[in-house]
Design a protein around this motif. Structure first.
Motif, mmCIF file in Angstrom:
data_model
loop_
_atom_site.group_PDB
_atom_site.id
_atom_site.type_symbol
_atom_site.label_atom_id
_atom_site.label_comp_id
_atom_site.label_asym_id
_atom_site.label_seq_id
_atom_site.Cartn_x
_atom_site.Cartn_y
_atom_site.Cartn_z
ATOM 1 N N ALA A 1 34.281 55.880 -46.651
ATOM 2 C CA ALA A 1 33.013 56.429 -47.110
ATOM 3 C C ALA A 1 33.245 57.411 -48.253
ATOM 4 N N GLU A 2 32.220 57.569 -49.061
ATOM 5 C CA GLU A 2 32.184 58.646 -50.050
ATOM 6 C C GLU A 2 31.708 59.894 -49.326
ATOM 7 N N MET A 3 32.377 61.022 -49.584
ATOM 8 C CA MET A 3 31.997 62.262 -48.937
ATOM 9 C C MET A 3 30.766 62.862 -49.628
ATOM 10 N N TYR A 4 29.795 63.265 -48.821
ATOM 11 C CA TYR A 4 28.725 64.160 -49.240
ATOM 12 C C TYR A 4 28.871 65.421 -48.395
ATOM 13 N N GLY A 5 28.737 66.581 -49.033
ATOM 14 C CA GLY A 5 28.879 67.829 -48.304
ATOM 15 C C GLY A 5 27.744 68.800 -48.572
ATOM 16 N N GLU A 6 27.565 69.708 -47.630
ATOM 17 C CA GLU A 6 26.554 70.756 -47.779
ATOM 18 C C GLU A 6 26.997 71.783 -48.830
ATOM 19 N N ARG A 7 26.065 72.404 -49.552
ATOM 20 C CA ARG A 7 24.674 72.421 -49.186
ATOM 21 C C ARG A 7 23.932 71.206 -49.772
ATOM 22 N N PHE A 8 23.095 70.591 -48.927
ATOM 23 C CA PHE A 8 22.196 69.535 -49.357
ATOM 24 C C PHE A 8 20.855 70.206 -49.627
ATOM 25 N N ASP A 9 20.441 70.226 -50.891
ATOM 26 C CA ASP A 9 19.260 70.990 -51.273
ATOM 27 C C ASP A 9 17.986 70.184 -51.031
ATOM 28 N N VAL A 10 17.615 70.108 -49.766
ATOM 29 C CA VAL A 10 16.370 69.467 -49.356
ATOM 30 C C VAL A 10 15.651 70.411 -48.393
ATOM 31 N N PRO A 11 14.354 70.220 -48.198
ATOM 32 C CA PRO A 11 13.673 71.006 -47.167
ATOM 33 C C PRO A 11 14.283 70.712 -45.796
ATOM 34 N N ALA A 12 14.188 71.669 -44.898
ATOM 35 C CA ALA A 12 14.662 71.436 -43.530
ATOM 36 C C ALA A 12 13.938 70.219 -42.961
ATOM 37 N N PRO A 13 14.680 69.243 -42.421
ATOM 38 C CA PRO A 13 14.031 68.044 -41.884
ATOM 39 C C PRO A 13 13.114 68.375 -40.708
ATOM 40 N N ASP A 14 12.080 67.559 -40.548
ATOM 41 C CA ASP A 14 11.270 67.664 -39.335
ATOM 42 C C ASP A 14 12.138 67.368 -38.117
ATOM 43 N N THR A 15 13.001 66.356 -38.244
ATOM 44 C CA THR A 15 13.980 66.034 -37.209
ATOM 45 C C THR A 15 15.274 65.625 -37.899
ATOM 46 N N LEU A 16 16.396 66.166 -37.430
ATOM 47 C CA LEU A 16 17.710 65.760 -37.907
ATOM 48 C C LEU A 16 18.319 64.841 -36.854
ATOM 49 N N VAL A 17 18.559 63.597 -37.214
ATOM 50 C CA VAL A 17 19.067 62.610 -36.257
ATOM 51 C C VAL A 17 20.579 62.511 -36.298
ATOM 52 N N PHE A 18 21.168 62.603 -37.508
ATOM 53 C CA PHE A 18 22.617 62.460 -37.673
ATOM 54 C C PHE A 18 23.188 63.602 -38.498
ATOM 55 N N ASN A 19 24.400 64.006 -38.125
ATOM 56 C CA ASN A 19 25.149 65.005 -38.882
ATOM 57 C C ASN A 19 26.562 64.455 -39.080
ATOM 58 N N SER A 20 27.041 64.419 -40.332
ATOM 59 C CA SER A 20 28.341 63.814 -40.624
ATOM 60 C C SER A 20 29.454 64.846 -40.731
#
Length: 247
Positions: free
Chosen positions: A150-169
């Motif tokens: 996989a390609e790594m994506y890392g925080e900070r992810f500049d999005v609004p807080a999700p209504d629900t977070l289903v997965f965390n990598s």
């Protein structure tokens, strides 16, 4: 089942051999196949498919859920088409945004932020933890999904807080990332799903394919009443003689 339109930029597959070898018929064809396995009615559209990028008003009017994969040509998507998609989402159409689609015009417009993040291409193993196991998008999964390359994506992810977070990598380099974010915009549901780098066989992973099907089912509009806006007549008998208004 849902009527789904799978949208893909479809540039890497035609310009880079490593992607063409992996997805000879385009990423959209593989995603469409995964959704068809779930019994969905699936069509596809691509960036160079006419001035509307395959997303005419007629196509969107017949779409319950739109999936979006883009990477190298976000700026080539015409603003009139972006607005057309946005209006359909607000009216109830589901939207599933995949991987580098976080930088798409439509996702940024719906989120209201720049949607930036950290990234690294090193064919790392991704461990996709299910942090909301009772959610419909996690149906049928184990405690986590392991993606070998996989390609790594890392925080900070500049999005609004999700209504629900289903997965965390989690990635071996130490980064974590909010990889399965659910939102509501208007009467439509939006799901952002991180995995899907074009140079790795992510969309052949059985669990990823299951997640795509689950996400489409979650994002499909229901049969509940639609909202009504504007000046409203009273349900009960009230005195409406007061004429102090500027409207």
């Amino acid at each position: 089942m849902a009527r789904v339109t799978v949208w893909n930029e479809y540039r890497h597959e035609r310009e880079r051999d490593v992607v063409a070898d992996l997805y000879p018929n385009g990423i959209h064809a593989e995603i469409a196949g995964a959704l068809e396995e779930g019994g969905h009615d699936v069509g596809t559209a691509t960036l160079d498919e006419g001035p509307d990028h395959g997303l005419t008003e007629a196509v969107l009017d017949e779409t319950d859920v739109l999936t979006w994969w883009g990477h190298a040509a976000h700026d080539e998507v015409r603003d009139v088409v972006v607005e057309r998609v946005r209006e359909r989402v607000l009216d109830g159409m589901g939207l599933v945004v995949l991987h580098s689609g976080h930088y798409s015009k439509i996702f940024k417009r719906l989120m209201g932020t720049n949607c930036s993040l950290k990234w690294r291409e090193a064919a790392e193993t991704e461990r996709l933890w299910v942090v909301e196991p009772g959610h419909p998008i996690a149906d049928g999964l184990g405690e986590y999904v392991e993606i070998e390359e996989a390609e790594m994506y890392g925080e900070r992810f500049d999005v609004p807080a999700p209504d629900t977070l289903v997965f965390n990598s989690w990635f071996p380099g130490g980064e974590v990332f909010r990889s399965g974010c659910c939102y509501r915009r208007g009467t439509g549901k939006v799901f952002y799903f991180r995995p899907g780098h074009e140079a790795y066989p992510v969309y052949y992973n059985d669990d990823v394919r299951r997640i795509l099907r689950n996400a489409v089912e979650w994002a499909t509009p229901g049969d509940g009443p639609g909202p009504e806006f504007g000046n409203a007549d009273p349900i009960e008998d009230i005195d409406t003689s007061d004429d102090r208004t500027v409207h």
